[in-house]
Design an enzyme around this catalytic site. Structure first.
Site, PDB file in Angstrom:
ATOM      1  N   SER A  98       8.276   9.437   3.533  1.00 50.60           N
ATOM      2  CA  SER A  98       8.135  10.448   2.476  1.00 50.60           C
ATOM      3  C   SER A  98       7.661  11.756   3.094  1.00 50.60           C
ATOM      4  O   SER A  98       6.943  11.734   4.109  1.00 50.60           O
ATOM      5  CB  SER A  98       7.103   9.985   1.443  1.00 50.60           C
ATOM      6  OG  SER A  98       6.814  11.046   0.545  1.00 50.60           O
ATOM      7  N   TYR A 138      -1.026   6.343  -0.649  1.00 51.89           N
ATOM      8  CA  TYR A 138       0.437   6.331  -0.482  1.00 51.89           C
ATOM      9  C   TYR A 138       0.840   7.270   0.660  1.00 51.89           C
ATOM     10  O   TYR A 138       1.609   6.889   1.547  1.00 51.89           O
ATOM     11  CB  TYR A 138       1.104   6.765  -1.792  1.00 51.89           C
ATOM     12  CG  TYR A 138       2.611   6.946  -1.677  1.00 51.89           C
ATOM     13  CD1 TYR A 138       3.470   5.848  -1.615  1.00 51.89           C
ATOM     14  CD2 TYR A 138       3.181   8.219  -1.626  1.00 51.89           C
ATOM     15  CE1 TYR A 138       4.850   6.017  -1.509  1.00 51.89           C
ATOM     16  CE2 TYR A 138       4.554   8.396  -1.518  1.00 51.89           C
ATOM     17  CZ  TYR A 138       5.379   7.286  -1.463  1.00 51.89           C
ATOM     18  OH  TYR A 138       6.748   7.452  -1.353  1.00 51.89           O
TER      19      TYR A 138
HETATM   20  P1  NAD Z   1      12.685   2.085  -6.572  1.00 54.25           P
HETATM   21  O1  NAD Z   1      11.540   1.722  -7.434  1.00 54.25           O
HETATM   22  O2  NAD Z   1      14.057   2.139  -7.132  1.00 54.25           O
HETATM   23  O3  NAD Z   1      12.737   1.125  -5.283  1.00 54.25           O
HETATM   24  C1  NAD Z   1      11.634   0.500  -4.740  1.00 54.25           C
HETATM   25  C2  NAD Z   1      12.092  -0.837  -4.207  1.00 54.25           C
HETATM   26  O4  NAD Z   1      10.990  -1.437  -3.520  1.00 54.25           O
HETATM   27  C3  NAD Z   1      12.518  -1.814  -5.312  1.00 54.25           C
HETATM   28  O5  NAD Z   1      13.797  -2.350  -5.018  1.00 54.25           O
HETATM   29  C4  NAD Z   1      11.487  -2.933  -5.250  1.00 54.25           C
HETATM   30  O6  NAD Z   1      12.066  -4.225  -5.425  1.00 54.25           O
HETATM   31  C5  NAD Z   1      10.970  -2.808  -3.830  1.00 54.25           C
HETATM   32  N1  NAD Z   1       9.615  -3.331  -3.756  1.00 54.25           N
HETATM   33  C6  NAD Z   1       8.484  -2.839  -4.335  1.00 54.25           C
HETATM   34  N2  NAD Z   1       7.450  -3.672  -4.088  1.00 54.25           N
HETATM   35  C7  NAD Z   1       7.944  -4.700  -3.343  1.00 54.25           C
HETATM   36  C8  NAD Z   1       7.384  -5.872  -2.807  1.00 54.25           C
HETATM   37  N3  NAD Z   1       6.097  -6.206  -2.975  1.00 54.25           N
HETATM   38  N4  NAD Z   1       8.208  -6.700  -2.138  1.00 54.25           N
HETATM   39  C9  NAD Z   1       9.505  -6.414  -1.974  1.00 54.25           C
HETATM   40  N5  NAD Z   1      10.100  -5.321  -2.450  1.00 54.25           N
HETATM   41  C10 NAD Z   1       9.320  -4.475  -3.131  1.00 54.25           C
HETATM   42  O7  NAD Z   1      12.274   3.491  -5.945  1.00 54.25           O
HETATM   43  P2  NAD Z   1      12.921   4.421  -4.835  1.00 54.25           P
HETATM   44  O8  NAD Z   1      12.520   5.777  -5.207  1.00 54.25           O
HETATM   45  O9  NAD Z   1      14.347   4.115  -4.594  1.00 54.25           O
HETATM   46  O10 NAD Z   1      12.049   4.026  -3.540  1.00 54.25           O
HETATM   47  C11 NAD Z   1      12.591   3.639  -2.297  1.00 54.25           C
HETATM   48  C12 NAD Z   1      11.726   4.159  -1.162  1.00 54.25           C
HETATM   49  O11 NAD Z   1      11.771   5.585  -1.135  1.00 54.25           O
HETATM   50  C13 NAD Z   1      10.235   3.798  -1.274  1.00 54.25           C
HETATM   51  O12 NAD Z   1       9.759   3.399  -0.008  1.00 54.25           O
HETATM   52  C14 NAD Z   1       9.591   5.097  -1.713  1.00 54.25           C
HETATM   53  O13 NAD Z   1       8.253   5.175  -1.315  1.00 54.25           O
HETATM   54  C15 NAD Z   1      10.470   6.105  -1.008  1.00 54.25           C
HETATM   55  N6  NAD Z   1      10.407   7.456  -1.577  1.00 54.25           N
HETATM   56  C16 NAD Z   1      10.840   7.705  -2.859  1.00 54.25           C
HETATM   57  C17 NAD Z   1      10.781   8.991  -3.364  1.00 54.25           C
HETATM   58  C18 NAD Z   1      11.242   9.347  -4.756  1.00 54.25           C
HETATM   59  O14 NAD Z   1      11.054  10.496  -5.187  1.00 54.25           O
HETATM   60  N7  NAD Z   1      11.864   8.444  -5.495  1.00 54.25           N
HETATM   61  C19 NAD Z   1      10.274  10.032  -2.563  1.00 54.25           C
HETATM   62  C20 NAD Z   1       9.859   9.754  -1.260  1.00 54.25           C
HETATM   63  C21 NAD Z   1       9.936   8.458  -0.793  1.00 54.25           C
END
Ligand code: NAD
Length: 246
Positions: free
Chosen positions: A144, A157
């Site tokens: 991130s 985080y």
């Molecule tokens: P999302 O909620 O769609 O995806 C998160 C995924 O993580 C889900 O598929 C969930 O099953 C999995 N997960 C969560 N806890 C878990 C656990 N205990 N065991 C196994 N799997 C687990 O959200 P996203 O935005 O697609 O997030 C994906 C990645 O991108 C994350 O690492 C998040 O921190 C990062 N991210 C997202 C953003 C944003 O704005 N959406 C920004 C920066 C970074």
């Protein structure tokens, strides 16, 4: 035995992980979908895409993380790409130190830092074995922009993502040249995780040079670029539409 290159994308039943998995499938990869709980969606995806599989694992439990890699290797006999995408967050104002309890620090680090480490450790031998001159094996960590700048949903985080950024650089050195290790550090991405982030959306529309948050497909395109390269390693690509410049 499966002849296509195999990619495990953690957290790939929604959001960024799903977009990456679909983009890799278009490029000819066999995908192992994974999630913590959306079993029905995962199984539908595995049925829909040829040779794909779905494996459920709670990555806060390091035994389940180890078993996930073992299951991939027993089904496909190898692994070419590991995308550590699964992650969790908690929204806590940065000034509210009391609210960021040790339990929250541990919970976030278990999933965002230790699980990627366990998965990489368990996959290292297989990734080394499948690496060749034409295609080096690859690890991509989804971190991130909050791991680079003093931003993010909460301090635990942001620190977890800073750790994963540093793991990326350290392992790029330790695992080279067989395995390339890179990270993508998104800003705002339109996914289930960011649904309620109203202020962030406004910020990106008003302040970022690209005038919007990313779509998951924007991040997937960068992931594909990283695996198509045969040279990039140790890079942390800030994918925030230029917000960090303003
Ligand atoms: P999302 O909620 O769609 O995806 C998160 C995924 O993580 C889900 O598929 C969930 O099953 C999995 N997960 C969560 N806890 C878990 C656990 N205990 N065991 C196994 N799997 C687990 O959200 P996203 O935005 O697609 O997030 C994906 C990645 O991108 C994350 O690492 C998040 O921190 C990062 N991210 C997202 C953003 C944003 O704005 N959406 C920004 C920066 C970074």
């Amino acid at each position: 035995m499966n002849q296509k290159r195999v990619a495990l994308v953690t957290g790939s039943t929604s959001g960024i992980g799903l977009a990456i998995a679909k983009r890799f499938i278009e490029d000819g990869f066999t995908i192992v979908f994974h999630s913590k709980s959306s079993v029905e969606t995962g199984e539908q995806l595995a049925q829909f895409y040829p040779d794909a599989a779905y494996i459920r694992a709670d990555l806060s439990d390091q035994k389940q993380a180890r078993d996930l890699i073992a299951e991939v290797l027993s089904r496909y006999g190898g692994l070419d790409i590991l995308v550590n995408n699964a992650g969790i967050t908690k929204s806590i104002p940065h000034k509210d130190l009391q609210a960021a309890t040790p339990e929250i620090w541990r919970e976030i680090h278990e999933v965002n830092v230790i699980a990627p480490w366990t998965l990489i450790t368990e996959a290292e031998a297989a990734l080394r074995e499948s690496s060749c001159e034409e295609y080096s094996s690859c690890i991509i960590n989804i971190t991130s922009h909050a791991g680079i700048r003093p931003k993010g949903a909460s301090i635990p985080y942001a620190v977890s993502k800073a750790s994963l950024n540093h793991v990326t650089k350290l392992l790029a050195v330790s695992l080279a040249p067989a395995i390339r290790v890179n990270a993508i550090a998104p800003g705002l991405v339109e996914t289930p995780m960011s649904k309620g982030w109203v202020a962030a959306r406004k910020l990106w529309q008003e302040r970022s040079p690209m005038k919007r948050g990313a779509q998951p497909e924007d991040i997937a395109q960068i992931a594909l670029m990283l695996i198509q390269s045969n040279y990039l390693t140790g890079e942390i690509i800030i994918a925030d539409g230029g917000l960090n410049l303003t």
